[in-house]
Each structure stands twice: as C-alpha cells, then as structure tokens.
Design a protein around this motif. Sequence first.
Motif, PDB file in Angstrom:
ATOM      1  N   PRO A  88     -32.124  32.344  20.118  1.00 51.33           N
ATOM      2  CA  PRO A  88     -32.170  33.963  19.477  1.00 51.33           C
ATOM      3  C   PRO A  88     -30.135  34.333  20.196  1.00 51.33           C
ATOM      4  CG  PRO A  88     -34.118  33.853  21.503  1.00 51.33           C
ATOM      5  CD  PRO A  88     -33.524  32.408  20.919  1.00 51.33           C
ATOM      6  N   VAL A  89     -29.202  35.273  19.354  1.00 52.58           N
ATOM      7  CA  VAL A  89     -28.454  35.553  18.897  1.00 52.58           C
ATOM      8  C   VAL A  89     -27.641  36.683  18.386  1.00 52.58           C
ATOM      9  CG1 VAL A  89     -27.323  33.058  19.592  1.00 52.58           C
ATOM     10  CG2 VAL A  89     -27.912  34.088  17.055  1.00 52.58           C
ATOM     11  N   VAL A  90     -27.259  37.445  18.901  1.00 49.85           N
ATOM     12  CA  VAL A  90     -26.643  38.637  18.873  1.00 49.85           C
ATOM     13  C   VAL A  90     -25.187  38.672  17.048  1.00 49.85           C
ATOM     14  CG1 VAL A  90     -25.533  41.505  19.060  1.00 49.85           C
ATOM     15  CG2 VAL A  90     -27.598  40.081  20.161  1.00 49.85           C
ATOM     16  N   PHE A  91     -25.408  38.740  16.643  1.00 50.88           N
ATOM     17  CA  PHE A  91     -24.258  38.727  15.119  1.00 50.88           C
ATOM     18  C   PHE A  91     -23.793  40.031  14.539  1.00 50.88           C
ATOM     19  CE2 PHE A  91     -25.932  34.455  15.133  1.00 50.88           C
ATOM     20  CZ  PHE A  91     -24.354  33.720  14.963  1.00 50.88           C
ATOM     21  N   ASP A  92     -23.140  40.064  14.723  1.00 53.15           N
ATOM     22  CA  ASP A  92     -22.067  42.137  14.124  1.00 53.15           C
ATOM     23  C   ASP A  92     -21.816  41.745  12.461  1.00 53.15           C
ATOM     24  OD1 ASP A  92     -19.898  41.108  14.892  1.00 53.15           O
ATOM     25  OD2 ASP A  92     -19.722  42.651  15.726  1.00 53.15           O
ATOM     26  N   VAL A  93     -21.533  42.569  11.662  1.00 53.33           N
ATOM     27  CA  VAL A  93     -20.859  43.269  10.508  1.00 53.33           C
ATOM     28  C   VAL A  93     -19.856  42.632  10.558  1.00 53.33           C
ATOM     29  CG1 VAL A  93     -20.381  44.638   8.710  1.00 53.33           C
ATOM     30  CG2 VAL A  93     -21.776  44.898  10.638  1.00 53.33           C
ATOM     31  N   ALA A  94     -18.822  42.393  11.527  1.00 54.20           N
ATOM     32  CA  ALA A  94     -17.221  42.366  11.707  1.00 54.20           C
ATOM     33  C   ALA A  94     -17.025  40.134  11.438  1.00 54.20           C
ATOM     34  CB  ALA A  94     -16.765  42.314  13.077  1.00 54.20           C
ATOM     35  N   LEU A  95     -18.937  39.527  12.367  1.00 52.22           N
ATOM     36  CA  LEU A  95     -18.400  37.923  12.238  1.00 52.22           C
ATOM     37  C   LEU A  95     -18.631  38.225  10.809  1.00 52.22           C
ATOM     38  CD1 LEU A  95     -18.451  36.095  14.079  1.00 52.22           C
ATOM     39  CD2 LEU A  95     -20.240  36.128  14.706  1.00 52.22           C
ATOM     40  N   LYS A  96     -20.178  38.633  10.455  1.00 53.70           N
ATOM     41  CA  LYS A  96     -20.331  38.161   9.110  1.00 53.70           C
ATOM     42  C   LYS A  96     -19.559  38.392   7.846  1.00 53.70           C
ATOM     43  CE  LYS A  96     -23.838  39.987   5.359  1.00 53.70           C
ATOM     44  NZ  LYS A  96     -24.930  40.413   4.966  1.00 53.70           N
ATOM     45  N   GLN A  97     -18.429  39.342   8.104  1.00 50.45           N
ATOM     46  CA  GLN A  97     -17.186  39.746   7.056  1.00 50.45           C
ATOM     47  C   GLN A  97     -16.551  38.502   7.512  1.00 50.45           C
ATOM     48  OE1 GLN A  97     -16.305  43.361   7.740  1.00 50.45           O
ATOM     49  NE2 GLN A  97     -17.388  44.359   5.917  1.00 50.45           N
ATOM     50  N   MET A  98     -16.285  38.273   8.535  1.00 49.63           N
ATOM     51  CA  MET A  98     -15.274  36.977   8.776  1.00 49.63           C
ATOM     52  C   MET A  98     -15.750  36.130   8.421  1.00 49.63           C
ATOM     53  SD  MET A  98     -14.796  33.712  11.410  1.00 49.63           S
ATOM     54  CE  MET A  98     -16.703  34.253  12.093  1.00 49.63           C
ATOM     55  N   ILE A  99     -17.084  35.253   8.066  1.00 51.07           N
ATOM     56  CA  ILE A  99     -17.126  34.627   7.589  1.00 51.07           C
ATOM     57  C   ILE A  99     -17.174  34.067   5.874  1.00 51.07           C
ATOM     58  CG2 ILE A  99     -19.260  32.407   7.628  1.00 51.07           C
ATOM     59  CD1 ILE A  99     -20.283  32.793  10.230  1.00 51.07           C
ATOM     60  N   CYS A 100     -17.873  35.640   5.117  1.00 52.67           N
ATOM     61  CA  CYS A 100     -17.680  35.496   3.983  1.00 52.67           C
ATOM     62  C   CYS A 100     -16.266  35.787   3.278  1.00 52.67           C
ATOM     63  CB  CYS A 100     -18.353  36.829   3.402  1.00 52.67           C
ATOM     64  SG  CYS A 100     -20.440  36.667   3.708  1.00 52.67           S
ATOM     65  N   ASN A 101     -15.128  35.673   4.367  1.00 54.96           N
ATOM     66  CA  ASN A 101     -13.788  36.306   4.127  1.00 54.96           C
ATOM     67  C   ASN A 101     -13.238  34.878   3.522  1.00 54.96           C
ATOM     68  OD1 ASN A 101     -10.580  37.000   3.599  1.00 54.96           O
ATOM     69  ND2 ASN A 101     -11.028  38.090   4.820  1.00 54.96           N
TER      70      ASN A 101
END
Length: 438
Positions: free
Chosen positions: A328-341
């Motif tokens: 179990p972890v916590v991911f936020d929008v900024a991290l998703k945007q970073m990977i997609c970038n």
Amino acid sequence: MRDTENHSTFVILPDSGIKELQHSAGHKNMLQLIHLRWLAVFGQISTIALVTLGFGIHLPILPMLYVLAGLIAFNIGSHLRWHEEVRVSNRELLLALLVDVATLTAQLYLSGGTGNPFAFLFLLQVILSAVLLEAWSTWLIVALSTACLMGLSRFSLPLKLPPDSVNSLFSLYRDGMLICFLLNAALLVFFLTRINSNLKERDAQLADLQKRAAEEEHIVKMGLLASGAAHELGTPLATLSVILGDWRRMPQFAQDAELTEELTEMQRQLQRCKRIVSSILLSAGEARGESSVKTTINTFLNDLAEDFRATRILQEFEYRNSNPHDIPVVFDVALKQMICNVLDNALEASPHWLAFDVQRQEEVLTLLVTDRGPGFQPHILDKLGQPYQSTKGRAGSGLGLFFVVNVVRKLGGTVSARNRPEGGAAVEVTLPISALKL
C-alpha cells in the motif's frame, strides 16, 4: 544527436537550511580543533621531556602536568560532546579557543613567561580565530591574547637554567624560536588547509541551496501561470464540448461514418484536455496528502500505463513491471504528471517505440523510460534539470525535465539521464519507498 559516452545524474539532496550548513561546517571545524589539541598535548609532553632531560633545565613538572591533565580532560569531554551533537555555534568555538589560550598562558607562566620562545604560539590561536570565528569573537581573542602576553611579561616563574648554560642562553633561545616557527608553520598549513576545505564545502552547499531556492521560486511562478491558464481554458473547452455534441446530432454528420469517427476522436481528445486542466488546478490548489490517493504500487503504475496507452497514439509501447511485492502506498496527481511527462518526452523523440520498466530493490523503486530516438545532446546532459534546456526550438520548451527533477526532489529521489549504446535515450527515476508508504 547520439553520444554513448555522455551520462548525467542529478542527485537530489534533502532540504536543509543555511543555518544547518553553518552548524555542519562548525562541527567539522570543532573536530579539527580537537585533533589539534591532541597534537598540542603530545607536543607539550615531548617539549617538557626534551627540555628537562636534554638541556637540563629544571621545570615545575607537577604543576605543568596538572595543566596538561586539565587540557586532556577538556578534550575528552569535547570529543564525547561533539561526537553526539553536530550543531556547533560560534560561541562554542570561541569557548574552545579560549580554553586553548588559557592553557598556553598557564604553561608559559610556569616556564619563563615571554622569555620562553614558545610565546609566539599565541599567533596560532589568533590566526585560527580569524578563520573560524565571527569578527567580534576574533577581536576578543586578540585582546585576551595581548592581555595574557602583557601579564606574562610582568608575572611568571623564571626558568632555572643549569650553571654552565648561562653563556649559551642566546643559543637556546634561538633554537627555541626555530622550533616554535617550524611548529607554527606546520600546524597552520595542515589545519588551515583542512578548515578551508570545510568552508569551501559549506559555500558550495550554500550555492546549491540558493540555486534550488531560485528554481522553486520559478516553479511557484509557473504554477500560478498554469493555474491561471487552466481557469481561462475552462470556458472555451466547455463551449467546444457543446458544439461537438450538437454536431453529432446534425444529419449531415450522423450520416457520414468517417465524420462521426472523427467527431468521436475529437470528443475523446477534448475530454483528455479537460482532465489535464482539472489536474493542473488540483495540483496548484492542493498539497501532497490532500490530493493523494491510497492505492498500491502495482495498481497505480499498471493503471497509469494503461491510461497512457489509451490516450496516446502509440505504435509500440512495452510496459514491464518487475515489482515482486505489492504494498500500500500514496500517490498524488503531481507524481502521476511527473511520470507521464517523462513518457511524453520519450514518445515525442521516439514515436515508433517506447519502453517503461519498473523495478524495486529493497526500499528503492526504480522507473526506467527508454526510447530509440536521437538521444540527448551533451549540453542537455550537462545541465539536466535546469529550465529551458531543450532542442525543440519552441518558446517555453525545456520545462519537462525541470518539473520532473523538482517533483522527485521533494520525495528525496534521484533523476538520471544517459544515451544508450544501441541508440536512443534512457531516463531513470529512483524513489524511496518510505516517501510513498502509507
């Protein structure tokens, strides 16, 4: 442009304040003073033995040994204290130097006062204070050293010279002066070199902090600009959505299968634009933890890969998740945007083939994105993570890796980029699991 020899790594340092760096340099300098004090103890014992046994000069051995015992006790206490505590202030360095001045004064009082050539060791204390202390503290050391010398010129125990050494008194003083000079020179060169190295390291870290602060200020400005643009784009996107919905109901569009397919694709891309705008507003308005999502590593990354495959025009996208233990972890929008970038940059350079590999080694999560494009140019690798470093030739380009580096920095990870020997580029992001755990 390919360059298989170039490799650049942007290592992320933990956030720390300027005062912490100053305390860290002070701690290293305090350790240098402790080492110097041990050398002083050894030097005093050797000098007492040499003068007493070699030259036959009678010294008050017992009082001098008491002074040495006090110095040794103070140094042991200092070592125990500063082995555990790393925050050393200017006042604590001043106290350490004052103890050294007092010890030297006591030993000179017992061995001839200013008639002892080793009185010039006061200069060593003054020079060390000028390097280590603030200005007011240095002048305090100067004033106290001067007062001690003036006092020693009037009050001290005279040396008891052997009867046959009266004629050679000048020779003894000259030899003592020579030994004192060599000792001063050797200690100054050795310790000032090490102290200056500590100060240079501190200055380099301060420069890095200033650069990081400037980058974060730039990020804030870009965030405000992005959120403002997102608000402005909301209305025209909503208008386009209404227009496309009306077009789908018009007979001339409904009867043409090709136009209907194109309208469907336009609506899908429009929905993607609206999601991006919503994500920008969410990232600008909410901090990590408030906009975060509870999930697992594999669930988050698998969903991200599927979403990327569904919303981009891809010819070949290889996604490999080698994480053996899902947690179990916590991911936020900024991290998703970073990977997609990172993925979008690779896709733009290599639209025919793209790979995304996930690995986990103990407490480190590694994300590797590889492509078969032209690779990074050397000047891009040299300035990895700095804004506006791009070969695209467009205004405002070059911010992708800049944002990637700064998002990863907040999590205590690293970003590295290199050119692959077989062609193309690779960008590797490492994240500590501790920064993602619930």
